[in-house]
Design a protein around this motif. Structure first.
Motif, mmCIF file in Angstrom:
data_model
loop_
_atom_site.group_PDB
_atom_site.id
_atom_site.type_symbol
_atom_site.label_atom_id
_atom_site.label_comp_id
_atom_site.label_asym_id
_atom_site.label_seq_id
_atom_site.Cartn_x
_atom_site.Cartn_y
_atom_site.Cartn_z
ATOM 1 N N TRP A 171 -4.870 -9.506 -7.649
ATOM 2 C CA TRP A 171 -5.325 -9.398 -6.269
ATOM 3 C C TRP A 171 -4.184 -9.570 -5.271
ATOM 4 N N TYR A 172 -2.991 -9.220 -5.694
ATOM 5 C CA TYR A 172 -1.833 -9.270 -4.796
ATOM 6 C C TYR A 172 -2.081 -8.381 -3.579
ATOM 7 N N GLU A 173 -1.783 -8.937 -2.415
ATOM 8 C CA GLU A 173 -1.972 -8.209 -1.168
ATOM 9 C C GLU A 173 -0.607 -7.931 -0.532
ATOM 10 N N LYS A 174 -0.184 -6.665 -0.636
ATOM 11 C CA LYS A 174 1.138 -6.279 -0.133
ATOM 12 C C LYS A 174 1.263 -6.501 1.372
ATOM 13 N N SER A 175 0.180 -6.272 2.093
ATOM 14 C CA SER A 175 0.201 -6.424 3.558
ATOM 15 C C SER A 175 -0.380 -7.764 3.996
ATOM 16 N N GLY A 176 -0.225 -8.756 3.134
ATOM 17 C CA GLY A 176 -0.793 -10.068 3.428
ATOM 18 C C GLY A 176 -0.252 -10.701 4.693
ATOM 19 N N HIS A 177 0.968 -10.364 5.060
ATOM 20 C CA HIS A 177 1.568 -10.948 6.267
ATOM 21 C C HIS A 177 0.808 -10.542 7.533
ATOM 22 N N TYR A 226 -18.007 -9.189 -1.347
ATOM 23 C CA TYR A 226 -17.458 -8.882 -2.664
ATOM 24 C C TYR A 226 -17.543 -7.371 -2.908
ATOM 25 N N GLY A 227 -16.586 -6.850 -3.670
ATOM 26 C CA GLY A 227 -16.476 -5.419 -3.873
ATOM 27 C C GLY A 227 -17.477 -4.744 -4.787
ATOM 28 N N PRO A 228 -18.053 -5.430 -5.804
ATOM 29 C CA PRO A 228 -18.932 -4.717 -6.742
ATOM 30 C C PRO A 228 -20.146 -4.043 -6.116
ATOM 31 N N ILE A 229 -20.655 -4.578 -5.001
ATOM 32 C CA ILE A 229 -21.759 -3.914 -4.306
ATOM 33 C C ILE A 229 -21.849 -4.434 -2.874
ATOM 34 N N TYR A 230 -22.010 -3.498 -1.945
ATOM 35 C CA TYR A 230 -22.279 -3.853 -0.553
ATOM 36 C C TYR A 230 -22.985 -2.676 0.104
ATOM 37 N N VAL A 231 -23.559 -2.925 1.286
ATOM 38 C CA VAL A 231 -24.397 -1.943 1.982
ATOM 39 C C VAL A 231 -23.897 -1.783 3.414
ATOM 40 N N LEU A 232 -23.836 -0.533 3.872
ATOM 41 C CA LEU A 232 -23.469 -0.238 5.259
ATOM 42 C C LEU A 232 -24.579 0.575 5.909
ATOM 43 N N ASN A 275 -8.371 10.025 8.471
ATOM 44 C CA ASN A 275 -7.953 9.192 7.337
ATOM 45 C C ASN A 275 -6.775 8.280 7.679
ATOM 46 N N ASN A 276 -5.840 8.774 8.456
ATOM 47 C CA ASN A 276 -4.652 7.973 8.746
ATOM 48 C C ASN A 276 -4.839 7.030 9.931
ATOM 49 N N SER A 277 -6.045 6.957 10.474
ATOM 50 C CA SER A 277 -6.290 6.077 11.614
ATOM 51 C C SER A 277 -6.829 4.716 11.187
ATOM 52 N N LEU A 278 -7.101 4.537 9.914
ATOM 53 C CA LEU A 278 -7.671 3.286 9.411
ATOM 54 C C LEU A 278 -6.650 2.553 8.541
ATOM 55 N N ARG A 279 -6.556 1.251 8.716
ATOM 56 C CA ARG A 279 -5.645 0.438 7.925
ATOM 57 C C ARG A 279 -6.132 0.332 6.486
ATOM 58 N N MET A 280 -5.234 0.568 5.529
ATOM 59 C CA MET A 280 -5.561 0.446 4.115
ATOM 60 C C MET A 280 -4.816 -0.750 3.518
ATOM 61 N N PHE A 281 -5.563 -1.743 3.073
ATOM 62 C CA PHE A 281 -4.960 -2.887 2.392
ATOM 63 C C PHE A 281 -4.940 -2.628 0.887
ATOM 64 N N GLY A 282 -4.326 -3.513 0.140
ATOM 65 C CA GLY A 282 -4.216 -3.337 -1.302
ATOM 66 C C GLY A 282 -5.544 -3.450 -2.023
ATOM 67 N N ASN A 283 -6.432 -4.306 -1.509
ATOM 68 C CA ASN A 283 -7.733 -4.526 -2.138
ATOM 69 C C ASN A 283 -8.824 -3.804 -1.362
ATOM 70 N N GLU A 284 -9.678 -3.099 -2.108
ATOM 71 C CA GLU A 284 -10.713 -2.263 -1.475
ATOM 72 C C GLU A 284 -11.704 -3.081 -0.666
ATOM 73 N N VAL A 327 -11.297 -5.963 0.777
ATOM 74 C CA VAL A 327 -10.629 -6.472 1.979
ATOM 75 C C VAL A 327 -10.480 -5.362 3.018
ATOM 76 N N THR A 328 -10.157 -4.166 2.561
ATOM 77 C CA THR A 328 -10.006 -3.022 3.461
ATOM 78 C C THR A 328 -11.300 -2.755 4.219
ATOM 79 N N ILE A 329 -12.417 -2.701 3.471
ATOM 80 C CA ILE A 329 -13.717 -2.476 4.113
ATOM 81 C C ILE A 329 -14.015 -3.602 5.096
ATOM 82 N N GLY A 330 -13.733 -4.846 4.707
ATOM 83 C CA GLY A 330 -13.981 -5.996 5.578
ATOM 84 C C GLY A 330 -13.198 -5.917 6.873
#
Length: 354
Positions: A250-256, A267-273, A286-295, A297-300
């Motif tokens: 779960w290393y987060e490259k953009s953790g800073h 949690y990633g296994p299931i969520y509802v929007l 696509n390039n207007s949204l920040r992408m973190f290392g973990n899916e 976290v990105t959605i959050g």
């Protein structure tokens, strides 16, 4: 004076001969006329028979060898299930209602899967996920929720060929135009949400992994609940320390950019929007949204930016199969079910008793 003179008799004979000659000439003319008329009719009849036979042969050939399946496309995604049911007018929804281009549903569930997960898909199809298109259609009609496996593409021709065989057999996939790579899961999730929004007009869109056990009937009850906020994010909410060590899971490259602790997210296994949330994401570049290392976290992070309502619901991350469980997986030991192929069947037996 004789009653008949020889002059009169001799004049009668030529008259008779002239009359016979006249009738003979008329017969010849009629015969020639009939010949001229019958030839075009004969040709027309032969052509009619030829085209009739050709039409019959074409129809028989079309039945035996149908044309390639049409595919419902939106952008560069495909719904193989709807393509299957659009094959002929004989395939209709219940009550003889035809398939709609963008059907309105209570919910749409995309089961995220990959090329190495054929055994997990088999386990799902032998438990809670229907194993044929008709069963999938009945589940959709009973719950108001459509279910599909969601998969991207591979550069490996052999893997793509194997996937095509599975698609032809089950017709339960949504194909999206992204490369299947673990490090690109946030991109896959965004592509899935955009495709799902374009194909289906749902009140809620669910992202689920292929290693959880789900109760569709109870999920339908959750989604049907009245909510005042149109921007809703449902899941098992969590916080935790940001992992900045590259050697750790779960290393987060953009953790800073985040700090020492993660913000509240599901949690990633299931969520509802909710639909309004997905509509905004579908409209984003696509390039207007920040992408973190973990899916997850990105959605959050996107949910924080959109000011949504966070709805924490522990029934969709239940480690035990209970009378209220919606989704069961081995939290926090595994991000899904541990040994999912075996556990799926075990949970099915437990679920049938509840």
């Amino acid at each position: 004076m004789p009653l008949f003179s020889h002059r009169h008799n001799s004049s009668a004979l030529p008259t008779s001969t002239t009359t016979n000659s006249s009738y003979s000439a008329k017969d010849q003319k009629l015969h020639k006329l009939n010949s001229k008329i019958s030839l075009p009719i004969l040709l027309f009849s032969l052509l009619s028979i030829f085209f009739g036979l050709a039409g019959i042969i074409f129809a028989v050939n079309a039945v035996r060898h149908p044309s390639p399946l049409p595919v419902y496309r939106c952008g560069r995604s495909e719904d193989t299930f709807r393509a299957f049911y659009s094959l002929s007018d004989s395939r209709k929804l219940r009550d003889n209602v035809a398939l709609l281009d963008r059907p309105k549903l209570l919910g749409f569930v995309g089961i995220q899967t990959g090329f190495g997960s054929a055994d997990l898909r088999a386990a799902l199809r032998s438990t809670w996920f229907p194993s044929d298109p008709d069963g999938l259609l009945r589940l959709e009609q009973a719950t108001g929720i459509a279910f599909r496996f969601v998969i991207g593409k591979s550069k490996d021709a052999k893997k793509m060929a194997q996937l095509e065989k599975e698609i032809d057999k089950y017709r339960d996939f949504m194909l999206i135009d992204v490369q299947e790579e673990y490090l690109k899961l946030p991109y896959k999730t965004l592509a899935y949400l955009k495709a799902a929004f374009l194909h289906f007009e749902a009140d809620y869109y669910v992202k689920a992994d292929d290693d959880i056990y789900l109760r569709p009937d109870r999920l339908a009850t959750l989604l049907a609940k009245e909510r005042s906020n149109p921007l809703t994010y449902i899941g098992c909410m969590k916080k935790g320390p940001v992992i900045t060590d590259p050697k750790m899971k779960w290393y987060e490259k953009s953790g800073h950019l985040i700090g020492n602790e993660y913000f509240l997210h599901a949690y990633g296994p299931i969520y509802v929007l909710s639909a309004n949330v997905v509509a905004s994401l579908a409209a984003a570049r696509n390039n207007s949204l920040r992408m973190f290392g973990n899916e997850d976290v990105t959605i959050g992070s996107w949910m924080l930016a959109m000011n949504v309502h966070h709805e924490d619901n522990r029934a969709i991350c239940d480690p035990r199969c209970t009378s209220t469980s919606i989704a069961v997986w081995d939290i926090p030991k595994c991000s899904g079910l541990c040994n999912p192929a075996f556990r799926m069947k075990e949970l099915r037996n437990i679920s049938q008793m509840r």
